[in-house]
Design a protein around this motif. Structure first.
Motif, PDB file in Angstrom:
ATOM      1  N   PHE A  94       0.612  -1.354  -0.065  1.00  0.00           N
ATOM      2  CA  PHE A  94      -0.075  -0.055   0.091  1.00  0.00           C
ATOM      3  C   PHE A  94       0.870   1.339   0.210  1.00  0.00           C
ATOM      4  N   LEU A  95       2.054   1.287   0.693  1.00  0.00           N
ATOM      5  CA  LEU A  95       3.138   2.425   0.416  1.00  0.00           C
ATOM      6  C   LEU A  95       3.436   2.624  -0.930  1.00  0.00           C
ATOM      7  N   GLN A  96       3.556   1.566  -1.730  1.00  0.00           N
ATOM      8  CA  GLN A  96       3.832   1.583  -3.236  1.00  0.00           C
ATOM      9  C   GLN A  96       2.640   1.978  -4.124  1.00  0.00           C
ATOM     10  N   PHE A  97       1.531   1.494  -3.451  1.00  0.00           N
ATOM     11  CA  PHE A  97       0.385   1.863  -4.262  1.00  0.00           C
ATOM     12  C   PHE A  97      -0.073   3.420  -4.012  1.00  0.00           C
ATOM     13  N   GLY A  98      -0.002   3.673  -2.812  1.00  0.00           N
ATOM     14  CA  GLY A  98      -0.231   5.166  -2.348  1.00  0.00           C
ATOM     15  C   GLY A  98      -1.786   5.121  -1.832  1.00  0.00           C
ATOM     16  N   GLU A  99      -2.191   6.675  -1.804  1.00  0.00           N
ATOM     17  CA  GLU A  99      -3.432   6.827  -1.197  1.00  0.00           C
ATOM     18  C   GLU A  99      -4.767   7.309  -2.070  1.00  0.00           C
ATOM     19  N   ASP A 100      -4.295   7.395  -3.352  1.00  0.00           N
ATOM     20  CA  ASP A 100      -5.216   7.929  -4.160  1.00  0.00           C
ATOM     21  C   ASP A 100      -6.454   6.800  -4.776  1.00  0.00           C
ATOM     22  N   PHE A 101      -7.455   6.650  -4.018  1.00  0.00           N
ATOM     23  CA  PHE A 101      -8.391   5.866  -4.111  1.00  0.00           C
ATOM     24  C   PHE A 101      -9.667   6.026  -3.286  1.00  0.00           C
ATOM     25  N   ASN A 102     -10.751   5.823  -3.875  1.00  0.00           N
ATOM     26  CA  ASN A 102     -11.846   5.862  -2.996  1.00  0.00           C
ATOM     27  C   ASN A 102     -12.346   4.264  -2.190  1.00  0.00           C
ATOM     28  N   VAL A 103     -12.473   3.609  -3.276  1.00  0.00           N
ATOM     29  CA  VAL A 103     -12.559   1.830  -2.890  1.00  0.00           C
ATOM     30  C   VAL A 103     -11.502   1.300  -3.581  1.00  0.00           C
ATOM     31  N   CYS A 104     -10.977   0.441  -2.788  1.00  0.00           N
ATOM     32  CA  CYS A 104      -9.608  -0.396  -3.241  1.00  0.00           C
ATOM     33  C   CYS A 104      -9.784  -1.827  -2.840  1.00  0.00           C
ATOM     34  N   MET A 105      -9.307  -2.916  -3.831  1.00  0.00           N
ATOM     35  CA  MET A 105      -9.223  -3.993  -3.548  1.00  0.00           C
ATOM     36  C   MET A 105      -7.599  -4.356  -3.881  1.00  0.00           C
ATOM     37  N   ASN A 106      -7.331  -5.390  -3.168  1.00  0.00           N
ATOM     38  CA  ASN A 106      -6.219  -6.014  -3.367  1.00  0.00           C
ATOM     39  C   ASN A 106      -6.131  -7.500  -3.710  1.00  0.00           C
TER      40      ASN A 106
END
Length: 228
Positions: A94-106
């Motif tokens: 998640f640190l790599q992906f970042g915080e730019d989302f509203n609803v996120c799946m992994n």
């Protein structure tokens, strides 16, 4: 990144809950909280229990998850059940992906590392999309297909979302487990926000969960990539 981990339980899964919390603590997140909604005697650092009267309404998971939202200290909230553990790559991912989302799946896998319902086209949209995925239930789409939110759904077993988004779109408390509460919610949210997929993080179920859908074959994936 700061996270609230919201875990719902029926009060009969203390062993699993401890495994879930162990997996969270192993991430070495500087600022986080864990909220358990349901009856539990667990006493752990940064862990808070919200007792729940299970007799009010059977399997009232929508109410439990909304309680997570209103009690969350942080904007990034993980909603999960008491049998989903976080793999060692989760927080770094998640640190790599970042915080730019509203609803996120992994990525979400079963004990045998097969895919569970993580990145999913809903097969009953009542439009052309059903003709593509429904014949062979090829609904588990490749993670690199990211433009089809308007046809997708987020499984209620696990997801990550912003508190502000969940306050805007709370779960429908008229629905309980098994009544399609996650489908109802997904169809509301996807009209305004795109779903995001973080390929760098993984969670795993402690018990096998039937995905109910198949992974898309190459022909179906090619058709999905052409959808505008």
């Amino acid at each position: 990144m700061k996270f609230t981990f919201g875990i719902i339980t029926d009060g009969n899964s203390e062993d699993n809950l401890n495994k879930v919390i162990d997996s969270i603590e192993s991430q070495n997140i500087k600022e986080y909280q864990i909220i358990i909604v349901g009856n539990s005697y667990i006493s752990r650092d940064n862990t808070f229990i919200i007792p729940f009267n299970e007799t009010i309404r059977p399997s009232w998971i929508t109410r439990k998850k909304n309680l997570i939202t209103v009690n969350s200290r942080y904007e990034n909230i993980v909603y999960t059940h008491d049998y989903v553990v976080f793999e060692s790559d989760w927080y770094k991912g998640f640190l790599q992906f970042g915080e730019d989302f509203n609803v996120c799946m992994n990525k979400f896998v079963n004990p045998d590392n097969s895919r569970f319902r993580d990145w999913v086209i809903w097969p009953h949209n009542d439009n052309f999309m059903d003709d593509i995925v429904l014949p062979n239930r090829e609904c588990l789409i490749p993670y690199d297909i990211t433009h089809l939110s308007k046809y997708m759904y987020i499984s209620g077993t696990y997801w990550v979302a912003k508190k502000s988004t969940m306050m805007e779109f709370p779960l429908n408390e008229n629905l309980s487990w098994g009544q399609g509460e996650d489908v109802f919610w997904s169809k509301q949210v996807r009209q305004k926000y795109d779903f995001s997929i973080n390929q760098f993080s993984t969670v795993k179920s402690l018990k096998f969960k039937d995905p109910a859908f198949n992974i898309t074959g190459q022909d179906t994936a090619d058709k999905l990539r052409e959808v505008v």
